[in-house]
Write a protein that holds these residues in place. Structure first.
Motif, mmCIF file in Angstrom:
data_model
loop_
_atom_site.group_PDB
_atom_site.id
_atom_site.type_symbol
_atom_site.label_atom_id
_atom_site.label_comp_id
_atom_site.label_asym_id
_atom_site.label_seq_id
_atom_site.Cartn_x
_atom_site.Cartn_y
_atom_site.Cartn_z
ATOM 1 N N ASN A 166 0.821 -1.221 0.000
ATOM 2 C CA ASN A 166 0.000 0.000 0.000
ATOM 3 C C ASN A 166 0.857 1.274 0.000
ATOM 4 N N LYS A 167 0.205 2.363 -0.265
ATOM 5 C CA LYS A 167 0.805 3.711 -0.288
ATOM 6 C C LYS A 167 1.695 3.904 -1.516
ATOM 7 N N VAL A 168 1.362 3.196 -2.596
ATOM 8 C CA VAL A 168 2.085 3.378 -3.858
ATOM 9 C C VAL A 168 1.278 4.335 -4.718
ATOM 10 N N GLU A 169 1.699 5.565 -4.705
ATOM 11 C CA GLU A 169 1.010 6.570 -5.517
ATOM 12 C C GLU A 169 1.807 6.924 -6.761
ATOM 13 N N GLU A 170 3.039 6.428 -6.825
ATOM 14 C CA GLU A 170 3.886 6.705 -7.986
ATOM 15 C C GLU A 170 4.327 5.389 -8.614
ATOM 16 N N PHE A 171 3.687 5.036 -9.705
ATOM 17 C CA PHE A 171 3.958 3.740 -10.310
ATOM 18 C C PHE A 171 5.263 3.716 -11.098
ATOM 19 N N HIS A 172 5.914 4.856 -11.244
ATOM 20 C CA HIS A 172 7.194 4.883 -11.946
ATOM 21 C C HIS A 172 8.352 4.525 -11.013
ATOM 22 N N LYS A 173 8.034 4.226 -9.750
ATOM 23 C CA LYS A 173 9.087 3.805 -8.821
ATOM 24 C C LYS A 173 8.850 2.374 -8.335
ATOM 25 N N PRO A 174 9.041 1.388 -9.221
ATOM 26 C CA PRO A 174 8.705 0.013 -8.835
ATOM 27 C C PRO A 174 9.774 -0.662 -7.980
ATOM 28 N N ASN A 175 10.960 -0.083 -7.873
ATOM 29 C CA ASN A 175 12.060 -0.752 -7.187
ATOM 30 C C ASN A 175 11.743 -1.131 -5.746
ATOM 31 N N GLU A 176 11.047 -0.251 -5.068
ATOM 32 C CA GLU A 176 10.753 -0.498 -3.661
ATOM 33 C C GLU A 176 9.935 -1.785 -3.475
ATOM 34 N N LEU A 177 9.231 -2.193 -4.509
ATOM 35 C CA LEU A 177 8.409 -3.397 -4.396
ATOM 36 C C LEU A 177 9.240 -4.671 -4.324
ATOM 37 N N TYR A 178 10.417 -4.650 -4.935
ATOM 38 C CA TYR A 178 11.240 -5.860 -4.995
ATOM 39 C C TYR A 178 11.574 -6.419 -3.617
ATOM 40 N N GLU A 179 11.772 -5.533 -2.663
ATOM 41 C CA GLU A 179 12.120 -5.968 -1.304
ATOM 42 C C GLU A 179 11.084 -6.918 -0.705
ATOM 43 N N PHE A 180 9.838 -6.788 -1.162
ATOM 44 C CA PHE A 180 8.773 -7.585 -0.555
ATOM 45 C C PHE A 180 8.764 -9.043 -1.017
ATOM 46 N N TYR A 181 9.527 -9.346 -2.068
ATOM 47 C CA TYR A 181 9.622 -10.746 -2.496
ATOM 48 C C TYR A 181 10.238 -11.606 -1.410
ATOM 49 N N ARG A 182 11.064 -10.988 -0.552
ATOM 50 C CA ARG A 182 11.720 -11.764 0.503
ATOM 51 C C ARG A 182 10.736 -12.257 1.573
ATOM 52 N N LEU A 183 9.513 -11.748 1.550
ATOM 53 C CA LEU A 183 8.497 -12.243 2.487
ATOM 54 C C LEU A 183 8.012 -13.643 2.077
ATOM 55 N N GLY A 184 8.347 -14.049 0.872
ATOM 56 C CA GLY A 184 8.026 -15.407 0.441
ATOM 57 C C GLY A 184 6.550 -15.646 0.195
ATOM 58 N N LEU A 185 5.848 -14.611 -0.206
ATOM 59 C CA LEU A 185 4.407 -14.738 -0.433
ATOM 60 C C LEU A 185 4.022 -14.354 -1.860
ATOM 61 N N GLY A 186 4.974 -14.411 -2.746
ATOM 62 C CA GLY A 186 4.673 -14.131 -4.147
ATOM 63 C C GLY A 186 4.750 -12.656 -4.497
ATOM 64 N N ASP A 187 4.081 -12.321 -5.583
ATOM 65 C CA ASP A 187 4.170 -10.955 -6.108
ATOM 66 C C ASP A 187 3.424 -9.952 -5.231
ATOM 67 N N PRO A 188 4.099 -8.869 -4.827
ATOM 68 C CA PRO A 188 3.370 -7.812 -4.146
ATOM 69 C C PRO A 188 2.555 -7.014 -5.168
ATOM 70 N N LEU A 189 1.308 -6.751 -4.828
ATOM 71 C CA LEU A 189 0.448 -5.966 -5.716
ATOM 72 C C LEU A 189 0.424 -4.523 -5.218
ATOM 73 N N PRO A 190 0.953 -3.588 -5.997
ATOM 74 C CA PRO A 190 0.983 -2.198 -5.542
ATOM 75 C C PRO A 190 -0.408 -1.573 -5.571
ATOM 76 N N VAL A 191 -0.777 -0.932 -4.475
ATOM 77 C CA VAL A 191 -2.065 -0.232 -4.419
ATOM 78 C C VAL A 191 -1.906 1.080 -3.657
#
Ligand code: GDP
Ligand code: MG
Length: 163
Positions: free
Chosen positions: A119-144
């Motif tokens: 959550n709190k993704v208001e700028e879709f041109h910055k996808p890098n921050e999402l990569y860190e969430f793969y380490r939670l081991g729950l698949g693809d994070p969906l930005p919203v």
């Protein structure tokens, strides 16, 4: 009975904002109400005619640190036992925290579908921050963005697909 979708996650990630967004403002959330049962808020929702009951886990979030963590864990356990789909909300701006990791460890143990919403993704041109969430081991994070309503339709598509 309608299938149950439970929102879990640590305090302040935007669970209640997302809950309100999905149920369409039909309920006002009173935060900080003590007590385990009243801490959970149930509301019927539907998406494209697919009906479900959404559960928000709030209130007890606002206690002192040690209490917060154990409550988040307890809510995650409860969500696994009662929900048909678990919606795990994290804060994309802060990245994964230790508590996120604790919750993820619990959620990885269930065979039930777990949807990871960043959550709190208001700028879709910055996808890098999402990569860190793969380490939670729950698949693809969906930005919203629960606040702006960005991508919440896609999130709802994903939820009803897993009901
Ligand atoms: P909860 O504790 O997980 O239920 O989180 P809340 O829904 O109470 O939100 C916590 C804070 O995050 C509030 O100040 C919200 O306004 C803010 N917030 C929630 N969703 C978003 C979002 O999509 N974007 C931004 N920028 N802030 C948000
Ligand atoms: Mg809340």
């Amino acid at each position: 009975a309608r299938p149950i979708v439970a929102i879990v996650g640590r305090p302040n990630v935007g669970k209640s904002t997302l809950f309100n967004r999905i149920v369409g403002g039909r309920v006002a959330i009173v935060e900080g109400v003590p007590g385990v049962t009243r801490d959970r808020l149930y509301q019927d929702a539907d998406w494209n005619g697919r009906k479900f009951t959404l559960v928000d886990t709030g209130g007890l979030d606002y206690r002192e640190d040690g209490q917060i963590i154990s409550n988040v864990r307890k809510q995650a356990e409860l969500a696994i036992s009662e929900a048909d789909v678990v919606l795990f909300v994290v804060d994309a701006r802060e990245g994964p925290t230790g508590t996120d990791g604790d919750v993820a460890a619990i959620l990885r143990r269930t065979d039930k579908p777990v949807i990871l919403a960043a959550n709190k993704v208001e700028e879709f041109h910055k996808p890098n921050e999402l990569y860190e969430f793969y380490r939670l081991g729950l698949g693809d994070p969906l930005p919203v963005s629960a606040a702006q309503g960005m991508n919440t339709g896609e999130l709802l598509d994903e939820i009803v697909l897993n009901l």
